[in-house]
Motif scaffolding. Structure first.
Motif, PDB file in Angstrom:
ATOM      1  N   THR A   2     -48.695 -12.131 -26.138  1.00  0.00           N
ATOM      2  CA  THR A   2     -49.383 -13.043 -25.541  1.00  0.00           C
ATOM      3  C   THR A   2     -48.399 -13.464 -24.126  1.00  0.00           C
ATOM      4  N   GLN A   4     -47.390 -16.333 -23.074  1.00  0.00           N
ATOM      5  CA  GLN A   4     -46.377 -17.020 -23.511  1.00  0.00           C
ATOM      6  C   GLN A   4     -45.197 -16.308 -24.028  1.00  0.00           C
ATOM      7  N   SER A   7     -43.513 -14.661 -21.016  1.00  0.00           N
ATOM      8  CA  SER A   7     -42.755 -15.853 -20.341  1.00  0.00           C
ATOM      9  C   SER A   7     -41.525 -16.043 -21.077  1.00  0.00           C
ATOM     10  N   VAL A  66     -41.859 -20.683 -14.999  1.00  0.00           N
ATOM     11  CA  VAL A  66     -42.970 -20.781 -16.170  1.00  0.00           C
ATOM     12  C   VAL A  66     -44.210 -21.790 -15.622  1.00  0.00           C
ATOM     13  N   SER A  67     -45.225 -21.316 -15.974  1.00  0.00           N
ATOM     14  CA  SER A  67     -46.408 -21.975 -15.515  1.00  0.00           C
ATOM     15  C   SER A  67     -47.549 -21.642 -16.315  1.00  0.00           C
ATOM     16  N   GLU A  68     -48.699 -22.147 -16.065  1.00  0.00           N
ATOM     17  CA  GLU A  68     -50.028 -21.568 -16.867  1.00  0.00           C
ATOM     18  C   GLU A  68     -50.544 -20.195 -16.032  1.00  0.00           C
ATOM     19  N   LEU A  69     -49.777 -19.974 -15.193  1.00  0.00           N
ATOM     20  CA  LEU A  69     -50.164 -18.669 -14.608  1.00  0.00           C
ATOM     21  C   LEU A  69     -49.589 -17.551 -15.313  1.00  0.00           C
ATOM     22  N   SER A  70     -50.197 -16.366 -15.306  1.00  0.00           N
ATOM     23  CA  SER A  70     -49.769 -15.090 -16.233  1.00  0.00           C
ATOM     24  C   SER A  70     -48.498 -14.511 -15.804  1.00  0.00           C
TER      25      SER A  70
END
Length: 179
Positions: A2, A4, A7, A66-70
């Motif tokens: 994933t 996540q 990341s 780290v963000s909501e972006l891929s």
């Protein structure tokens, strides 16, 4: 895997975790290699570029936010930009800007243009001082590139007379311009 998970691997790589870096390499290297290959169009060069990309990832992992972006888009951007940089490095270096100073511009500069416009006004003023047919002959010969023979026919005079008109008119023009 994933986004996540990727990341987390990047964050652990920023802490110099070799196991995380190894797993990140195994999970993303195929995709990043494909990007390098698509941009560079040479398998050997793409393989070299991929190694350099992962060196960059190892050294710059601490810059990853780290963000909501891929997170894969961050990795893809590094690979793509590196491949483009390699293409740019292949090109011949640009000639130094100082060499451009050596290139002559055929157009007159601003000063020459001003002088020329002033000179043309003087020439036209002096042409107006000539007799009308003489001024027309000078304009025809020197501005319109007409031959002496064509001018002689148009003005109805012998060829030698036309030559005399032009020679005397040029002498009068020179006198006028010297004033």
């Amino acid at each position: 895997m994933t986004p996540q998970d990727i990341s987390n691997l990047i964050v652990r790589t920023s802490m110099k975790d070799r196991a995380a870096f190894d797993l990140l390499y195994r999970q993303t290297s195929a995709k990043l290699f494909g990007i390098c290959l698509r941009v560079l169009k040479d398998r050997g060069e793409a393989e070299e570029a991929l190694q350099e990309v992962f060196v960059k990832i190892w050294t710059k992992a601490d810059r990853f936010a780290v963000s909501e972006l891929s997170p894969i888009s961050w990795l893809v951007a590094i690979a793509r930009n590196h491949a483009i940089d390699r293409i740019r490095a292949r090109r011949e270096p640009a000639t130094y800007i100082d060499a451009a100073l050596e290139v002559a511009d055929p157009a007159p500069g601003p000063e020459a243009a001003v002088v020329a416009s002033g000179e043309s006004e003087r020439i036209y003023r002096c042409l107006d001082e000539l007799e009308k047919d003489r001024a027309a002959a000078v304009r025809g010969a020197y501005l319109n590139s007409e031959s002496y023979a064509e001018l002689a026919v148009r003005h109805g005079v012998p060829l030698n007379t036309m030559r005399t008109w032009l020679r005397r008119s040029l002498l009068k023009l020179r006198e006028c311009l010297e004033r």
